[in-house]
Design a protein around this motif. Structure first.
Motif, PDB file in Angstrom:
ATOM      1  N   HIS A  88      35.408  36.098  37.770  1.00  0.00           N
ATOM      2  CA  HIS A  88      35.135  37.206  38.350  1.00  0.00           C
ATOM      3  C   HIS A  88      36.204  37.843  38.893  1.00  0.00           C
ATOM      4  O   HIS A  88      36.101  39.467  38.682  1.00  0.00           O
ATOM      5  N   ARG A  89      37.396  37.361  39.441  1.00  0.00           N
ATOM      6  CA  ARG A  89      38.624  38.069  39.697  1.00  0.00           C
ATOM      7  C   ARG A  89      39.239  38.864  38.368  1.00  0.00           C
ATOM      8  O   ARG A  89      39.547  39.903  38.787  1.00  0.00           O
ATOM      9  N   ALA A 117      37.821  39.968  35.835  1.00  0.00           N
ATOM     10  CA  ALA A 117      36.848  41.139  35.527  1.00  0.00           C
ATOM     11  C   ALA A 117      36.909  42.212  36.443  1.00  0.00           C
ATOM     12  O   ALA A 117      36.869  43.466  35.897  1.00  0.00           O
ATOM     13  N   THR A 118      37.048  42.056  37.828  1.00  0.00           N
ATOM     14  CA  THR A 118      37.175  42.906  38.689  1.00  0.00           C
ATOM     15  C   THR A 118      38.572  43.457  39.245  1.00  0.00           C
ATOM     16  O   THR A 118      38.668  44.565  39.606  1.00  0.00           O
ATOM     17  N   ASP A 119      39.429  42.757  38.981  1.00  0.00           N
ATOM     18  CA  ASP A 119      40.879  43.006  39.575  1.00  0.00           C
ATOM     19  C   ASP A 119      41.817  42.193  38.553  1.00  0.00           C
ATOM     20  O   ASP A 119      42.379  41.312  39.069  1.00  0.00           O
TER      21      ASP A 119
END
Length: 339
Positions: free
Chosen positions: A297-298, A300-302
Motif C-alpha cells: 500500500h505504501r 502504491a501511494t507513496d
C-alpha cells in the motif's frame, strides 16, 4: 544425451568414454559400468581417479579436501528466530563447485520419499501444508540438529543406493561413494550451508519417512516432512503416546526429537506447519500478510517510502504467487510501477 555431464568438453559418447578409459586405464568391467552410468545420464565415476580427471585437477587436491575439509570452508553464525545462534559452514569456491556438480549430476537421480517436500524440484512449503488443511488435529515434531545427525557413513550409503528416473538401481563402487561422501561432509557429518546437504539429508531420511508414513496410515492420518519439520494430521486426538511412537522411529534412524518444538494442536488452535497456517487454507500467518499488505500500500501511494526495495517487494510478490496468484498479480503490478 549428446554429451557427458562433465566440466571438460567431450564431443561424442564413443570418443568420451574411449578417452576416459584410455587415460584412466579402466578395465573392461569398468568400461561396461561406465557405459551403464552414461546411458542413465550419470557421471561414469567407476573409480576415484575419474572425478579429479573430469575437473582437470590433481588427485592430491581432491585427497587433501577429503583429509582436511575444514580448510575448504568458512564458519559463521546466524541468529535463530527462536533465539540462540545457528552455526553455518559455507564451502569455499572450488569445493562448492564440486559439490554443486555432484548435486546437479548425481543427486538429481536420488530416490526421495514422496512425503518429503522440502529441498526438491517443483515443491514448496504450501505443497507440504496442503494435505493438512482443514484437518481436526495436528501433531508437529521437529528434528534436532537435522544435518549434523546425518553422518559420513549414511552419506556414503546414499551414494550407493541412488535410483534414477527410470527406477533402475544405480550403484557407485564403495570407494567412489566414500570419496563423494568425504567431499560432502565435514567432521563426519553434513555441514549446514553446503549445496548437497539438503538432498543428502532427504535421502538419509527415506527409511524413516517410510516408517513414519506407515505409522500415520495406521493412525488414519496424513504425514509430510519439510526438512526437519514433521507433520501429522487427521481426526485422531494426538497424545504423548503418539509422540513417543514418532520419536522411537527417529531414534532407530539416528535422529533426535527437538522436544521444545513438538506441538499438539486441535481445531481450535492456530495450526502452523513450517510457517504456514493450515486451519482453513494454506497461507502465511495473518501478521505477515498484514505487514506485506501495508508495504505494498505504501509502495502504491507513496513510492518514495520504498526506495531501493524493489527487489525485496518483487521477491515477496513471487512468494505470494505460491498461494494467491491473483494477489501476486496485484503486487507485481505495483512493483512494475516503481521501475
Amino acid at each position: 544425451m549428446k554429451s557427458l555431464p562433465l566440466l571438460v568438453s567431450l564431443p561424442t559418447t564413443v570418443l568420451a568414454l574411449h578417452l576416459l578409459a584410455r587415460e584412466l586405464g579402466w578395465t573392461e568391467d569398468q568400461r561396461e559400468q561406465a557405459r551403464a552410468f552414461y546411458q542413465r545420464g550419470m557421471p561414469p565415476l567407476v573409480d576415484t581417479h575419474t572425478l579429479p580427471f573430469l575437473f582437470g585437477v590433481s588427485p592430491r587436491l581432491i585427497a587433501d579436501m577429503r583429509r582436511n575439509p575444514r580448510g575448504y570452508y568458512r564458519r559463521f553464525r546466524i541468529r535463530k528466530k527462536a533465539g540462540g545462534q545457528r552455526s553455518i559452514l559455507a564451502p569455499r569456491r572450488f569445493i562448492k563447485v564440486i559439490q554443486t556438480w555432484i548435486l546437479r549430476h548425481v543427486l538429481e537421480h536420488a530416490d526421495i520419499h514422496e512425503c518429503a517436500t522440502g529441498f526438491r524440484k517443483d515443491t514448496n512449503i504450501f505443497d507440504n501444508a496442503a494435505p493438512h488443511v482443514g484437518n481436526s488435529n495436528l501433531l508437529v515434531v521437529d528434528i534436532k540438529d537435522f544435518f549434523g545427525s546425518v553422518d559420513q557413513s549414511s552419506v556414503s550409503d546414499s551414494f550407493r543406493t541412488l535410483t534414477n528416473a527410470l527406477d533402475a538401481p544405480l550403484t557407485y563402487p564403495r570407494d567412489v561413494a566414500e570419496q563423494l561422501a568425504d567431499l560432502c561432509t565435514v567432521d563426519g557429518s553434513l555441514p549446514q550451508g553446503a549445496p548437497g546437504s539438503p538432498v543428502l539429508a532427504n535421502i538419509s531420511m527415506r527409511g524413516a519417512d517410510q516408517e513414519l508414513a506407515s505409522l500415520a496410515e495406521s493412525w488414519g492420518c496424513g504425514y509430510t516432512r519439510y526438512a526437519d519439520d514433521l507433520a501429522f494430521s487427521g481426526p485422531l486426538t494426538f497424545s504423548e503416546e503418539h509422540v513417543a511412537g514418532v520419536v522411537a522411529i527417529l531414534a532407530r534412524h539416528g535422529f533426535e526429537q527437538n522436544s521444545r518444538k513438538t506441538r499438539i494442536i486441535g481445531m481450535g488452535g492456530r495450526q502452523v506447519i513450517a510457517g504456514v497456517v493450515v486451519n482453513a487454507v494454506a497461507q502465511p500467518p495473518r501478521w505477515k500478510r498484514r505487514r506485506w499488505r501495508a508495504m505494498f500500500h505504501r509502495a502504491a501511494t507513496d513510492p518514495t517510502r520504498v526506495v531501493a526495495k524493489e527487489a525485496y517487494l518483487q521477491g515477496v510478490a513471487s512468494f505470494v504467487n505460491q498461494y494467491s496468484p491473483s494477489l501476486a498479480t496485484e503486487y507485481h503490478s505495483i512493483v512494475q510501477g516503481l521501475q
